[in-house]
Motif scaffolding. Structure first.
Motif, PDB file in Angstrom:
ATOM      1  N   SER A 125       0.818  -1.223   0.000  1.00  0.00           N
ATOM      2  CA  SER A 125       0.000   0.000   0.000  1.00  0.00           C
ATOM      3  C   SER A 125       0.847   1.266   0.000  1.00  0.00           C
ATOM      4  N   ARG A 126       2.117   1.151   0.409  1.00  0.00           N
ATOM      5  CA  ARG A 126       2.993   2.326   0.427  1.00  0.00           C
ATOM      6  C   ARG A 126       3.301   2.830  -0.981  1.00  0.00           C
ATOM      7  N   LEU A 127       3.080   1.979  -1.978  1.00  0.00           N
ATOM      8  CA  LEU A 127       3.306   2.358  -3.364  1.00  0.00           C
ATOM      9  C   LEU A 127       2.591   3.658  -3.726  1.00  0.00           C
ATOM     10  N   PHE A 128       1.351   3.825  -3.268  1.00  0.00           N
ATOM     11  CA  PHE A 128       0.557   4.998  -3.633  1.00  0.00           C
ATOM     12  C   PHE A 128       1.194   6.292  -3.116  1.00  0.00           C
ATOM     13  N   LEU A 129       1.827   6.213  -1.963  1.00  0.00           N
ATOM     14  CA  LEU A 129       2.456   7.398  -1.379  1.00  0.00           C
ATOM     15  C   LEU A 129       3.824   7.658  -2.003  1.00  0.00           C
ATOM     16  N   VAL A 130       4.574   6.578  -2.244  1.00  0.00           N
ATOM     17  CA  VAL A 130       5.863   6.705  -2.923  1.00  0.00           C
ATOM     18  C   VAL A 130       5.660   7.366  -4.285  1.00  0.00           C
ATOM     19  N   SER A 131       4.592   6.985  -4.978  1.00  0.00           N
ATOM     20  CA  SER A 131       4.306   7.542  -6.307  1.00  0.00           C
ATOM     21  C   SER A 131       4.148   9.061  -6.264  1.00  0.00           C
ATOM     22  N   LYS A 132       3.524   9.561  -5.218  1.00  0.00           N
ATOM     23  CA  LYS A 132       3.319  11.008  -5.103  1.00  0.00           C
ATOM     24  C   LYS A 132       4.644  11.752  -4.997  1.00  0.00           C
ATOM     25  N   ILE A 133       5.564  11.207  -4.205  1.00  0.00           N
ATOM     26  CA  ILE A 133       6.873  11.860  -4.042  1.00  0.00           C
ATOM     27  C   ILE A 133       7.687  11.721  -5.319  1.00  0.00           C
ATOM     28  N   VAL A 134       7.632  10.542  -5.944  1.00  0.00           N
ATOM     29  CA  VAL A 134       8.324  10.326  -7.225  1.00  0.00           C
ATOM     30  C   VAL A 134       7.832  11.334  -8.259  1.00  0.00           C
ATOM     31  N   ASN A 135       6.537  11.531  -8.347  1.00  0.00           N
ATOM     32  CA  ASN A 135       5.979  12.465  -9.327  1.00  0.00           C
ATOM     33  C   ASN A 135       6.467  13.890  -9.099  1.00  0.00           C
TER      34      ASN A 135
END
Length: 348
Positions: free
Chosen positions: A295-305
């Motif tokens: 589930s941490r993927l969704f938050l990591v994606s925000k920072i990556v973006n």
């Protein structure tokens, strides 16, 4: 526009969250993986249809042209990788904590700011929708002026459950309760409120604990405005899974509460008005977690973006290496306080 060429070093969390986060961004292409285990690395390369695999990250940096390196290795290994990437002017997505000590984090920050290479660090909690809404409530002073914050975080890490020797319970390698999890708290408490002015802390290990990292911390934080925060955390509490933050305001309370095993998708937001004595739950749509998905993927994606927007469009972003260095300062101040029996340590 040519896609940014991305390499990933570390194939645990690097595969479960970093890889899908970069693949979700239309401006990126993951072209290389690196880890020490050649058998594992080659299998993941084939499974994920990635062009290159290297069992040595230095070879990867030297043999192919990369625009960005995503790092998911222990803190004591991450420092050398960051130095090499900055030397080659490659952008970095780093894991927390940034380093093992402030000497290294200070040098890294100096090089990064001087060269103006876009870099990010993975402090994920402020990306949670419930947290963003809670911050808006606090900023608008919906429940009055914030007086104090109370934080409780209790769980048992996998390495402690297995009683396994790991960097996660080794203080010298960037493990223990402060580096492994309280670093998140140090970041998000200043994100919510204001810089910590001084800190008092007690660190200790559970009885018969055979590793050199601390398992428990009790800390008191003081802010310039006169407010206080308390932290009580443990990474060796069998059967406990709780992360609770209470914001005490003069007209009410805002509560973020997670009592599940899902670190990010299990949060609920409650408010309590002193005048009416009513508690209210604010509902949010939860992410749909697929089988075996982190589930941490969704938050990591925000920072990556945001990092990609910084690289391509020069937009400002946090969390960055300045935040990483700041957290390292707080970690060392807490250690220093504990070594002095809880003496207050002032921060610049």
């Amino acid at each position: 526009m040519k896609k940014l060429q991305v390499g990933i070093i570390g194939l645990g969390f690097g595969i479960t969250s970093h890889l899908p986060a970069f693949r979700k961004n239309k401006y990126c292409e993951v072209v290389a993986l690196s880890c020490k285990n050649s058998k594992k690395g080659n299998l993941l390369k084939k499974k994920n249809k990635i062009k290159y695999f290297f069992n040595n990250w230095k070879r990867m940096l030297n043999e192919i042209e990369l625009d960005l390196i995503s790092i998911a290795v222990p803190p004591f290994e991450q420092t050398k990788i960051i130095y090499n990437c900055l030397k080659k002017k490659i952008s970095i997505f780093a894991e927390k904590p940034l380093t093992v000590n402030t000497s290294d984090s200070k040098k890294i920050l100096y090089i990064q700011e001087k060269s103006k290479i876009p870099c990010a660090i993975d402090f994920i909690f402020p990306e949670i929708p419930e947290w963003i809404y809670a911050k808006k409530l606090l900023q608008k002073k919906t429940f009055g002026t914030l007086r104090s914050i109370d934080i409780e975080l209790n769980y048992q890490s996998y390495s402690n459950f297995l009683k396994k020797n790991s960097w996660k319970n080794n203080l010298n390698k960037g493990g223990g309760i402060l580096h492994h999890i309280v670093c998140h708290i140090f970041y998000y408490i200043e994100w919510f409120f204001e810089p910590i002015d001084s800190i008092s802390a007690y660190l200790y290990k559970d009885k018969n604990y055979r590793f050199n990292g601390y398992t428990n911390v009790i800390s008191l934080l003081r802010f310039k405005s006169g407010g206080y925060a308390t932290i009580k955390a443990s990474n060796n509490s069998l059967g406990a899974n709780e992360h609770i933050i209470k914001f005490f305001n003069d007209k009410g309370i805002v509560i973020l509460e997670n009592k599940t095993e899902d670190w990010v998708n299990g949060f609920n937001l409650y408010t309590f008005k002193r005048k009416s004595l009513l508690q209210k739950k604010i509902f949010f749509k939860k992410n749909n977690i697929k089988h075996n998905q982190d589930s941490r993927l969704f938050l990591v994606s925000k920072i990556v973006n945001r990092l990609i927007e910084k690289i391509l469009f020069k937009k400002d972003m946090i969390p960055n290496f300045k935040n990483g260095h700041r957290v390292q300062q707080l970690i060392e101040s807490a250690l220093k306080s504990s070594q002095s029996n809880g003496k207050w340590i002032n921060l610049k």
